[in-house]
Design a protein around this motif. Structure first.
Motif, mmCIF file in Angstrom:
data_model
loop_
_atom_site.group_PDB
_atom_site.id
_atom_site.type_symbol
_atom_site.label_atom_id
_atom_site.label_comp_id
_atom_site.label_asym_id
_atom_site.label_seq_id
_atom_site.Cartn_x
_atom_site.Cartn_y
_atom_site.Cartn_z
ATOM 1 N N ASN A 13 0.802 -1.217 0.000
ATOM 2 C CA ASN A 13 0.000 0.000 0.000
ATOM 3 C C ASN A 13 0.835 1.267 0.000
ATOM 4 O OD1 ASN A 13 -2.570 -1.260 0.025
ATOM 5 N ND2 ASN A 13 -2.228 -1.788 2.155
ATOM 6 N N SER A 14 2.115 1.158 0.310
ATOM 7 C CA SER A 14 2.992 2.327 0.346
ATOM 8 C C SER A 14 4.432 1.886 0.128
ATOM 9 C CB SER A 14 2.875 3.039 1.694
ATOM 10 O OG SER A 14 3.416 2.226 2.719
ATOM 11 N N ARG A 15 5.286 2.853 -0.129
ATOM 12 C CA ARG A 15 6.719 2.556 -0.294
ATOM 13 C C ARG A 15 7.288 1.994 0.998
ATOM 14 N NH1 ARG A 15 10.149 1.926 -4.669
ATOM 15 N NH2 ARG A 15 12.204 1.834 -3.789
ATOM 16 N N ALA A 16 6.866 2.539 2.130
ATOM 17 C CA ALA A 16 7.366 2.061 3.426
ATOM 18 C C ALA A 16 7.008 0.591 3.646
ATOM 19 C CB ALA A 16 6.817 2.925 4.559
ATOM 20 N N GLU A 17 5.767 0.231 3.351
ATOM 21 C CA GLU A 17 5.346 -1.165 3.501
ATOM 22 C C GLU A 17 6.147 -2.063 2.561
ATOM 23 O OE1 GLU A 17 1.395 -3.945 2.862
ATOM 24 O OE2 GLU A 17 1.122 -1.790 3.150
ATOM 25 N N ALA A 18 6.351 -1.609 1.331
ATOM 26 C CA ALA A 18 7.118 -2.387 0.355
ATOM 27 C C ALA A 18 8.548 -2.606 0.828
ATOM 28 C CB ALA A 18 7.109 -1.685 -0.994
ATOM 29 N N GLU A 19 9.134 -1.598 1.436
ATOM 30 C CA GLU A 19 10.510 -1.727 1.916
ATOM 31 C C GLU A 19 10.615 -2.682 3.095
ATOM 32 O OE1 GLU A 19 11.842 2.315 2.426
ATOM 33 O OE2 GLU A 19 12.096 2.580 0.258
ATOM 34 N N VAL A 20 9.576 -2.771 3.914
ATOM 35 C CA VAL A 20 9.559 -3.755 4.999
ATOM 36 C C VAL A 20 9.517 -5.161 4.410
ATOM 37 C CG1 VAL A 20 8.195 -4.680 6.917
ATOM 38 C CG2 VAL A 20 8.547 -2.214 6.721
ATOM 39 N N ILE A 21 8.667 -5.361 3.409
ATOM 40 C CA ILE A 21 8.585 -6.662 2.733
ATOM 41 C C ILE A 21 9.920 -6.998 2.090
ATOM 42 C CG2 ILE A 21 7.494 -7.928 0.836
ATOM 43 C CD1 ILE A 21 4.981 -6.136 1.382
ATOM 44 N N GLU A 22 10.509 -6.020 1.423
ATOM 45 C CA GLU A 22 11.805 -6.207 0.774
ATOM 46 C C GLU A 22 12.866 -6.633 1.793
ATOM 47 O OE1 GLU A 22 14.618 -3.672 -2.246
ATOM 48 O OE2 GLU A 22 13.693 -2.585 -0.588
ATOM 49 N N SER A 23 12.946 -5.943 2.910
ATOM 50 C CA SER A 23 13.936 -6.281 3.949
ATOM 51 C C SER A 23 13.711 -7.683 4.497
ATOM 52 C CB SER A 23 13.869 -5.265 5.092
ATOM 53 O OG SER A 23 14.261 -3.997 4.648
ATOM 54 N N PHE A 24 12.439 -8.016 4.728
ATOM 55 C CA PHE A 24 12.091 -9.335 5.261
ATOM 56 C C PHE A 24 12.537 -10.444 4.309
ATOM 57 C CE2 PHE A 24 8.723 -12.675 5.501
ATOM 58 C CZ PHE A 24 9.067 -13.200 6.734
ATOM 59 N N LEU A 25 12.198 -10.300 3.032
ATOM 60 C CA LEU A 25 12.544 -11.333 2.057
ATOM 61 C C LEU A 25 14.047 -11.387 1.801
ATOM 62 C CD1 LEU A 25 9.603 -10.993 -0.489
ATOM 63 C CD2 LEU A 25 9.930 -12.756 1.260
ATOM 64 N N GLU A 26 14.693 -10.242 1.740
ATOM 65 C CA GLU A 26 16.142 -10.243 1.523
ATOM 66 C C GLU A 26 16.879 -10.874 2.702
ATOM 67 O OE1 GLU A 26 17.128 -6.218 0.369
ATOM 68 O OE2 GLU A 26 16.718 -6.683 -1.743
ATOM 69 N N ALA A 27 16.352 -10.734 3.901
ATOM 70 C CA ALA A 27 16.946 -11.388 5.071
ATOM 71 C C ALA A 27 16.855 -12.912 4.952
ATOM 72 C CB ALA A 27 16.258 -10.924 6.355
ATOM 73 N N GLU A 28 15.895 -13.380 4.144
ATOM 74 C CA GLU A 28 15.724 -14.815 3.901
ATOM 75 C C GLU A 28 16.448 -15.261 2.628
ATOM 76 O OE1 GLU A 28 14.246 -17.030 5.885
ATOM 77 O OE2 GLU A 28 13.744 -15.494 7.360
#
Length: 82
Positions: A13-28
């Motif tokens: 829904n926002s760039r901030a939310e997308a960046e949280v998803i990005e960080s989560f997946l990149e950590a995996e």
């Protein structure tokens, strides 16, 4: 033309939310590409612009499994077929 190597797995829904998803997946260990539609032609600021989340095709199943607890961000079944 080469086949697309990334697949859309979510809409944020926002760039901030997308960046949280990005960080989560990149950590995996999953590479992430975020695509946000440009709104530069608008005279008004848009507080929440949708951001599409893409991952490499070979990591789609793993990424979707990791995002299951956040199922409100995943595209509908109809959107996956497009």
């Amino acid at each position: 033309m080469d086949e697309m190597k990334y697949e859309k797995i979510a809409d944020a829904n926002s760039r901030a939310e997308a960046e949280v998803i990005e960080s989560f997946l990149e950590a995996e260990g999953i590479d992430v590409e975020l695509i946000e539609e440009s709104i530069s032609h608008s005279a008004y600021a848009v507080a929440t612009a949708r951001v599409e989340v893409f991952v490499p095709r070979e990591k789609v199943k793993k990424a979707l499994k990791l995002l299951e607890p956040f199922d409100d961000i995943q595209p509908d079944e109809d959107e996956k077929d497009e």
